[in-house]
Structure formats: structure tokens, C-alpha cells
Design an enzyme around this catalytic site. Structure first.
Site, PDB file in Angstrom:
ATOM      1  N   GLU A 261       0.849  -1.182   0.000  1.00  0.00           N
ATOM      2  CA  GLU A 261       0.000   0.000   0.000  1.00  0.00           C
ATOM      3  C   GLU A 261       0.889   1.237   0.000  1.00  0.00           C
ATOM      4  OE1 GLU A 261      -3.186  -0.150  -0.194  1.00  0.00           O
ATOM      5  OE2 GLU A 261      -3.748  -2.150   0.517  1.00  0.00           O
TER       6      GLU A 261
ATOM      7  N   ASP B  98     -18.878  -9.355  -8.685  1.00  0.00           N
ATOM      8  CA  ASP B  98     -18.766  -8.859  -7.317  1.00  0.00           C
ATOM      9  C   ASP B  98     -18.126  -7.473  -7.306  1.00  0.00           C
ATOM     10  OD1 ASP B  98     -19.018  -9.093  -4.465  1.00  0.00           O
ATOM     11  OD2 ASP B  98     -16.871  -9.524  -4.353  1.00  0.00           O
TER      12      ASP B  98
END
Length: 256
Positions: free
Chosen positions: A75, A100
Site C-alpha cells: 500500500e 462482485d
């Protein structure tokens, strides 16, 4: 898993991307394919999560039934890349993943993503909405789109007319080894598939008698529409010794 070239990877995911778009997805196929390349490095893992969707606090739905894997990831925090571990959703197929993802993107936070009128604008809105922490996310998507001429899939993803024999029937994804082979049609409780496209994709020898499709020399019940022979998925699967299951929640056929 065998390593795929970039073009092999694109060819493997494109049928699912196009089918989901034709079903009404707001995501441009060019952006979706570029995103899948960027998020996975061009690898289709066994858990079929091509966009880094984490388990989070989301509820189970028709396409994700709670399965997960814990994997290393990174990240951006304060403009620095940080390695970490996270629980990611696992899916029966890449079709399940893309459906999804569309549910995930239906949140108000992603209004600008869904309403974007061009692939470039959509890539920018993915970044602006905080979908990814990489400050160069949008530019990386657009670089991949240009490198691989992915906008050609945007034209292919436009709604296609149904064959005359299946005008009132719903489209059904045919899934094998996590990938979409093509769409079939659910007619009176029976799924009919384009014999040559799916059969040859599964290694069958497809022929034509003049009135019926043959698979490995065996005649099959056939519906002929616009010069394409359609056969029952269970008939073809039986010849190829494949199991057939119906995912009632996702409305998809799974070959095993």
C-alpha cells in the site's frame, strides 16, 4: 499455474470482461482489462481475484460466498510503498469476481467511476475515488490501454443482438477452469451453447451433418440459428466426460 504472455492473459480474461459489460456493467472493458493486468501482473491466481478486493466488512452475495486467502501486498502510505498482509476474497471464477466488483463499485463513493463517459475519465475517477492508493494509478491504467490497444474491446463489449432462436432467453456464462468460454442461452430450463466455439475450446472435434452438430463423431440435438449450431451443454459435456453444475445464485454453468 503456467505463465501467460500478456496477450494470452488478455485473451483469457476478455470473454468474461465482454460478457459482464454486455450484461450492463458500467466499467469500460479497456479499463477493466488494464486494471486486471496492473493488479495481478498478468497472472490468474487460483482464487480468481483480479482486482485486489479485500474481505473487508462486505456481506456474502450471489458471487462471493465468504471464501478468502491471506496474501502479501503493498500500500502507499505518505507516498511510500509499504509491504503488508491482507485477506482477499476468493472466487469460483473470474466472472464471479467481475460481478462482485460491480457490486462493490455500486457504492455512492464510486458514482463518478460509473458515470464516466470515456476510458480515460474512468481511469481518473478510479484514482480520485480512492479505489487504489497508488498516486500514479490512473496514468498506469492509460499506459496499459495504449500499449495493448485495449479500446478495441470497448466496441466488442457493446450489447449484441441475440440469435433469433433465443430472443426471449437469458444469457448464461459457461465457465471452465475459472474462465468464461462463451455465453449460452437458457431456454425452457435447458442451456444451449454455440457448439463450435465452446466445443473446440474444450478440445472436441465439431462437425456438421447438414442438420445436426456432431462432437467427436456423435450427433447431438441441435438448434440452428444464423448459421450457428447450438447444442445442449450437458450433451456436449457428457461426450467429453466433464461434470456440469448450475450455480443458481450467479446463474452460471460450471464445467468440471
Amino acid at each position: 499455474m503456467a505463465k501467460l504472455s500478456r496477450e494470452q492473459f488478455i485473451a483469457a480474461i476478455a470473454p468474461a470482461v465482454l460478457l459482464v459489460r454486455q450484461e450492463g456493467s458500467p466499467i469500460f472493458p479497456s479499463v477493466r482489462i488494464a486494471q486486471s493486468i496492473l493488479e495481478t501482473g498478468g497472472v490468474i491466481h487460483a482464487w480468481n481475484n483480479l482486482g485486489g478486493i479485500k474481505v473487508g466488512t462486505g456481506s456474502r452475495n450471489a458471487y462471493w460466498q465468504g471464501e478468502a486467502v491471506v496474501k502479501g501486498t503493498w500500500e502507499y502510505v505518505d507516498n511510500r510503498s509499504i509491504e503488508t498482509q491482507a485477506a482477499f476474497r476468493a472466487y469460483r471464477s473470474i466472472y464471479h469476481y467481475y460481478k462482485d466488483q460491480d457490486l462493490f463499485l455500486s457504492a455512492p463513493r464510486y458514482d463518478r467511476v460509473r458515470s464516466a463517459g470515456t476510458p480515460e475519465r474512468q481511469a481518473q475517477m478510479f484514482q480520485a475515488s480512492g479505489y487504489a492508493t497508488d498516486p500514479a494509478y490512473a496514468s498506469k491504467l492509460m499506459t496499459l490501454i495504449r500499449q495493448h490497444n485495449l479500446t478495441r474491446y470497448d466496441e466488442l463489449g457493446k450489447p449484441q443482438p441475440k440469435p433469433p432462436a433465443f430472443q426471449s432467453d437469458s444469457i448464461v456464462p459457461i465457465i471452465y477452469q475459472g474462465q468464461v468460454l462463451a455465453g449460452g442461452y437458457l431456454k425452457d430450463g435447458v442451456t444451449w451453447i454455440p457448439a463450435r466455439r465452446i466445443g473446440e475450446g474444450l478440445g472436441a472435434i465439431i462437425g456438421w451433418t447438414g442438420s445436426k452438430v456432431t462432437a467427436n463423431g456423435q450427433e447431438l440435438d441441435t438448434i440452428l440459428s444464423q448459421s450457428t449450431g447450438y447444442v445442449k451443454i450437458r450433451d456436449l459435456a457428457g461426450i467429453l466426460s466433464l461434470g456440469v453444475s448450475w450455480d443458481d445464485q450467479a446463474k452460471a454453468v460450471i464445467l468440471e
